[in-house]
Design a protein around this motif. Structure first.
Motif, mmCIF file in Angstrom:
data_model
loop_
_atom_site.group_PDB
_atom_site.id
_atom_site.type_symbol
_atom_site.label_atom_id
_atom_site.label_comp_id
_atom_site.label_asym_id
_atom_site.label_seq_id
_atom_site.Cartn_x
_atom_site.Cartn_y
_atom_site.Cartn_z
ATOM 1 N N ASP A 235 39.566 -2.393 -53.646
ATOM 2 C CA ASP A 235 39.769 -1.513 -52.501
ATOM 3 C C ASP A 235 38.437 -0.887 -52.139
ATOM 4 O O ASP A 235 38.016 0.101 -52.705
ATOM 5 N N ARG A 236 37.746 -1.525 -51.150
ATOM 6 C CA ARG A 236 36.376 -1.086 -50.902
ATOM 7 C C ARG A 236 36.319 0.277 -50.247
ATOM 8 O O ARG A 236 35.332 0.977 -50.351
ATOM 9 N N HIS A 237 37.399 0.686 -49.593
ATOM 10 C CA HIS A 237 37.375 2.014 -48.981
ATOM 11 C C HIS A 237 37.575 3.106 -50.000
ATOM 12 O O HIS A 237 36.947 4.141 -49.967
ATOM 13 N N ARG A 238 38.473 2.835 -50.963
ATOM 14 C CA ARG A 238 38.783 3.892 -51.910
ATOM 15 C C ARG A 238 37.770 3.960 -53.049
ATOM 16 O O ARG A 238 37.381 5.022 -53.477
ATOM 17 N N HIS A 239 37.359 2.790 -53.559
ATOM 18 C CA HIS A 239 36.510 2.804 -54.749
ATOM 19 C C HIS A 239 35.112 2.235 -54.526
ATOM 20 O O HIS A 239 34.308 2.235 -55.431
ATOM 21 N N GLY A 240 34.833 1.714 -53.336
ATOM 22 C CA GLY A 240 33.576 1.009 -53.155
ATOM 23 C C GLY A 240 32.506 1.812 -52.459
ATOM 24 O O GLY A 240 31.348 1.796 -52.845
ATOM 25 N N LEU A 241 32.888 2.543 -51.411
ATOM 26 C CA LEU A 241 31.888 3.221 -50.595
ATOM 27 C C LEU A 241 32.311 4.654 -50.337
ATOM 28 O O LEU A 241 33.495 4.972 -50.322
ATOM 29 N N VAL A 242 31.332 5.516 -50.125
ATOM 30 C CA VAL A 242 31.635 6.831 -49.591
ATOM 31 C C VAL A 242 31.385 6.698 -48.093
ATOM 32 O O VAL A 242 30.243 6.611 -47.637
ATOM 33 N N LEU A 243 32.469 6.608 -47.333
ATOM 34 C CA LEU A 243 32.365 6.161 -45.944
ATOM 35 C C LEU A 243 31.548 7.098 -45.054
ATOM 36 O O LEU A 243 30.986 6.671 -44.054
ATOM 37 N N ASP A 244 31.485 8.385 -45.425
ATOM 38 C CA ASP A 244 30.726 9.314 -44.592
ATOM 39 C C ASP A 244 29.273 9.458 -45.037
ATOM 40 O O ASP A 244 28.519 10.246 -44.483
ATOM 41 N N TYR A 245 28.880 8.687 -46.061
ATOM 42 C CA TYR A 245 27.479 8.660 -46.459
ATOM 43 C C TYR A 245 26.765 7.540 -45.700
ATOM 44 O O TYR A 245 27.398 6.600 -45.228
ATOM 45 N N SER A 246 25.452 7.643 -45.656
ATOM 46 C CA SER A 246 24.670 6.585 -45.018
ATOM 47 C C SER A 246 24.669 5.352 -45.912
ATOM 48 O O SER A 246 25.016 5.415 -47.095
ATOM 49 N N LEU A 247 24.239 4.250 -45.314
ATOM 50 C CA LEU A 247 24.134 3.013 -46.077
ATOM 51 C C LEU A 247 23.183 3.205 -47.260
ATOM 52 O O LEU A 247 23.477 2.808 -48.387
ATOM 53 N N ALA A 248 22.039 3.878 -47.026
ATOM 54 C CA ALA A 248 21.066 4.081 -48.102
ATOM 55 C C ALA A 248 21.677 4.893 -49.249
ATOM 56 O O ALA A 248 21.518 4.552 -50.426
ATOM 57 N N GLU A 249 22.395 5.946 -48.917
ATOM 58 C CA GLU A 249 23.010 6.755 -49.979
ATOM 59 C C GLU A 249 24.018 5.926 -50.767
ATOM 60 O O GLU A 249 24.116 6.025 -51.996
#
Ligand SMILES: Nc1ncnc2c1ncn2[C@@H]1O[C@H](COP(=O)(O)OP(=O)(O)O)[C@@H](O)[C@H]1O
Ligand SMILES: [Mg+2]
Length: 507
Positions: free
Chosen positions: A341-355
């Motif tokens: 689940d890339r939304h829940r466990h993969g990325l912090v969606l409100d962070y930038s790509l670099a972060e």
């Protein structure tokens, strides 16, 4: 020519990117028209323009030959245009029936006519073989049924142009077959369908014509019956793509990950999701866990990655027990994880790509200077990954990841997890939702990780991926390992039988 919809010379820009650059798409009445393009090619944007979610910067839309303006989804609806979104938009604590009639409730004398709505929904669901339970809550039903609810929503509104945005990405192989039949049934009733998918097999199976987009531009439209998969993928990517994974014989070394008698139970379930599972992944091999979705693979991975604690059993990494270690400790010991689940466990969606790209190593030397994050180093690191993994976004390293297309979010996670140089890499459906060009690259990267001596545990629902990529296959069925085989000693059909539980061959 009898076109039900014509989108002519559509242009749509977002900050830093022209998502649709002069695209023309003509939909014939009663056809299934596939829309093919790499992740980020502009498919969802174009469909959102048709559905009234975005206004085009220029261009014109015609319905039945007449120019129309579609300012919002209500306008689209009034013109008979409906859409099943890539991420469903259902209200989770409402029932199936409530979701279907939401916004078009029939009121008589101030009273909601539920009985009439129910009758119509049952009728439609029988006519189109869309099995649903009208009284079930959305949060309790499978993804496949949620999708049928979305389809019923369109039919309930008498939509005649149906847009499906990557409907098969979230489905099991059985559900995909079912959906293909439903789509054919719909066109026999005179509906016209726009169908977005990356899977060329699905296009070959069900579509009449296929239009290809590349980097926001229109490339062309072909008749599917007289075109090959190779031709379509070349139109899409702009170069020849290899469907076979190039890899040599594996030379497995020491045991890297050992799982012993693992049992995992979710809180409210009587039966364990994972039941007494044991296996070993060695350095320099790709071990694949195959199986139909929901047979315990997710729970197994959660226990391995540290998201949940197993009820029984042990996990060892490089000879050291990690069964009770935190996620961070496991990562620091060399475990990395491309999550399901890339939304829940993969990325912090409100962070930038670099972060997001340094999420797992910001605390390590190299990314900090005097206790502060070293932003220049972060940007350079990210730019390098953007280049190598062809991650497309409007504003490079500083793009907020929420605005990126699903496939590019996926590529970002894969890039991060592979490049932290793990000893053990757990990859759960690493290519889900990706186009053939991106799949080819990620497969190459997984093989390269293997050849560099990493232990790779691949969890996949795709038979082709399993057969092409793995050195060894374990099949999971109802929480147990029912087969331990090598891809060169079985056929896809046999693998399917193990997955369906109708055959067993124990390790
Ligand atoms: N709301 C938005 N804001 C900024 N950029 C966007 C937005 N929606 C899409 N994009 C960008 O437009 C491009 C096309 O995206 P999209 O239409 O989702 O592609 P596809 O559906 O073909 O994968 C991508 O580069 C994406 O990052
Ligand atoms: Mg999309």
């Amino acid at each position: 020519m009898d076109y039900v919809i014509e989108m002519l010379n559509i242009v749509k820009e977002f900050p830093g990117i022209r998502a649709n650059d002069d695209i023309t798409l003509q939909l014939k009445r009663g056809e299934i028209h596939a829309l093919l393009g790499e992740n980020g090619a502009g498919k969802s944007t174009l469909m959102s323009v048709l559905f009234g979610l975005y206004q085009p910067d220029s261009g014109c839309i015609k319905k039945d030959g007449k120019a129309v303006s579609i300012n919002n989804p209500n306008d689209a609806n009034a013109l008979g245009i409906g859409m099943v979104h890539q991420h469903f938009k259902l209200v989770h604590n409402f029932t199936v029936l409530e979701n279907i009639i939401l916004g078009v409730e029939t009121v008589q004398g101030g009273v909601l006519r539920m009985d009439e709505a129910r009758r119509k929904v049952v009728e439609l669901s029988e006519k189109y073989h869309l099995k649903v339970d009208p009284d079930a809550k959305i949060e309790d039903i499978t993804v496949g049924m949620q999708q049928r609810v979305e389809i019923l929503k369109m039919l309930y509104r008498d939509n005649e142009v149906l847009i499906f945005d990557e409907p098969t990405a979230v489905l099991t192989p059985q559900e995909i077959d079912e959906l293909m039949k439903i789509m054919r049934g719909l066109t026999e009733e005179g509906k016209s369908i726009l169908f977005i998918t990356h899977k060329l097999n699905e296009i070959m199976a069900v579509a009449d014509r296929c239009s290809v987009l590349r980097k926001g531009r229109y490339i062309g439209t072909v008749d599917v019956a007289s075109t090959t998969k190779e031709e379509m993928s070349e139109m899409m990517v702009g170069r020849k793509v290899s469907f076979a994974v190039e890899k040599s014989e594996s030379h497995p070394g020491a045991d890297a990950l050992i799982v012993r008698n693992l049992t995992v139970r979710s809180a409210h379930q009587a039966k364990p999701a994972v039941s007494d599972v044991s296996f070993t992944v060695r350095k320099g091999e790709i071990l694949c866990i195959a199986g139909i979705d929901g047979n315990g693979q997710s729970e197994l991975v959660h226990a391995l990655s540290g998201l949940t604690a197993p009820e029984k059993g042990q996990i060892f990494m490089n000879g050291e027990e990690i069964t009770r270690l935190s996620i961070r400790r496991r990562n620091d010991k060399g475990l990395s994880h491309i999550p399901e689940d890339r939304h829940r466990h993969g990325l912090v969606l409100d962070y930038s790509l670099a972060e997001n790209m340094i999420l797992k190593n910001y605390h390590k030397p190299g990314f900090q200077k005097f206790g502060f994050l070293d932003f220049r180093r972060m940007r350079e690191w990210t730019d390098d990954l953007i280049g190598r993994f062809d991650i497309r976004s409007g504003q490079g390293a500083k793009t907020i990841t929420r605005s990126m297309s699903g496939g590019n979010q996926q590529k970002a996670i894969v890039a991060r997890e592979i490049t932290i140089n793990p000893d053990v890499l757990i990859a759960v459906q690493p290519t889900r939702g990706l186009d053939v060009g991106a799949i080819e690259y990620i497969h190459q990267q997984l093989v390269a990780a293997r050849d560099a001596g990493k232990a790779v545990l691949l969890v996949s629902l795709e038979l082709d991926e399993v057969m092409n990529l793995s050195d060894r296959i374990l099949v999971m069925f109802e929480g147990q390992i029912v087969a331990d085989v090598r891809p060169d000693e079985i056929t896809v059909q046999e693998l399917g039988l193990y997955m369906a539980g109708s055959k067993r061959r124990n390790a």
